[in-house]
Design a protein around this motif. Structure first.
Motif, PDB file in Angstrom:
ATOM      1  N   PRO A 114       2.828   3.915  -5.068  1.00 19.90           N
ATOM      2  CA  PRO A 114       1.926   5.123  -4.488  1.00 19.90           C
ATOM      3  C   PRO A 114       1.394   5.951  -5.028  1.00 19.90           C
TER       4      PRO A 114
ATOM      5  N   THR B  18      -2.074   6.780  -2.211  1.00 23.84           N
ATOM      6  CA  THR B  18      -2.161   7.555  -2.160  1.00 23.84           C
ATOM      7  C   THR B  18      -3.991   7.978  -1.885  1.00 23.84           C
TER       8      THR B  18
ATOM      9  N   ALA C  90      -5.924   6.093   0.687  1.00 24.91           N
ATOM     10  CA  ALA C  90      -5.439   6.667   1.466  1.00 24.91           C
ATOM     11  C   ALA C  90      -6.787   8.083   1.392  1.00 24.91           C
ATOM     12  N   GLU C  91      -7.057   8.168   0.846  1.00 25.40           N
ATOM     13  CA  GLU C  91      -7.655   9.437   0.756  1.00 25.40           C
ATOM     14  C   GLU C  91      -8.872   9.058   0.459  1.00 25.40           C
TER      15      GLU C  91
ATOM     16  N   SER D  60      -7.660  11.809  -8.393  1.00 24.54           N
ATOM     17  CA  SER D  60      -8.075  12.258  -6.755  1.00 24.54           C
ATOM     18  C   SER D  60      -9.288  13.643  -6.968  1.00 24.54           C
TER      19      SER D  60
END
Length: 151
Positions: free
Chosen positions: A14, A18, A21-22, A85
């Motif tokens: 996951p 994620t 997606a960012e 991130s």
């Protein structure tokens, strides 16, 4: 020991989803995530069945287990190359590192970041919306929290 390594690979999946997606444009995010989720699960299920069909009659189940665990082991190694991130870095106040991640992503896509892009405003907006642990147990979120923790 091998089960532990596979668990790390599965548990970390996951995170990659994620991060993917960012970095997607908002207009295409839903479509691309649906293709990623649906496509890779379907391809993985078919590949697992084909691998079983090819390996099990000629070899033992142990060989099949090792071969089917190989993608998870490779994924664990690939996590070292994933960028942090940019959103997390910005909210944490590490804006220079966040901008470096964004510049690297833009460079990989043969794009340039707009000179009008200011990370500090985006980070402040996200930081204001950030929740706190006690909110999970407020009347509005208690049921969802318990449900998610028990699944």
């Amino acid at each position: 020991a091998a089960r532990f390594v596979v668990g790390i690979g599965i548990g970390g999946a996951p995170v990659a989803f994620t991060l993917f997606a960012e970095f997607l444009p908002a207009a295409q995010r839903g479509k691309m995530l649906a293709v990623l989720e649906g496509g890779f699960w379907a391809i993985g299920a078919i590949a697992g069945a084909l691998l079983a069909w090819a390996v099990l009659p000629a070899r033992s189940w142990r060989v099949y287990l090792i071969l089917s665990a190989a993608p998870s082991v490779l994924a664990c190694g690939a996590y070292f190359w994933l960028p942090e991130s940019a959103r997390f870095l910005a909210v944490a106040g590490r804006e220079d590192e966040a901008m470096a991640v964004l510049h690297r992503a833009a460079r990989c896509n043969n794009k340039a970041l707009s000179t009008e892009f200011h990370l500090s405003r985006a980070a402040q907006t996200v930081a204001r919306r950030r929740g706190a642990l006690p909110q999970l147990f407020s009347a509005a979120h208690r049921g969802t929290t318990v449900l998610l923790w028990t699944l």
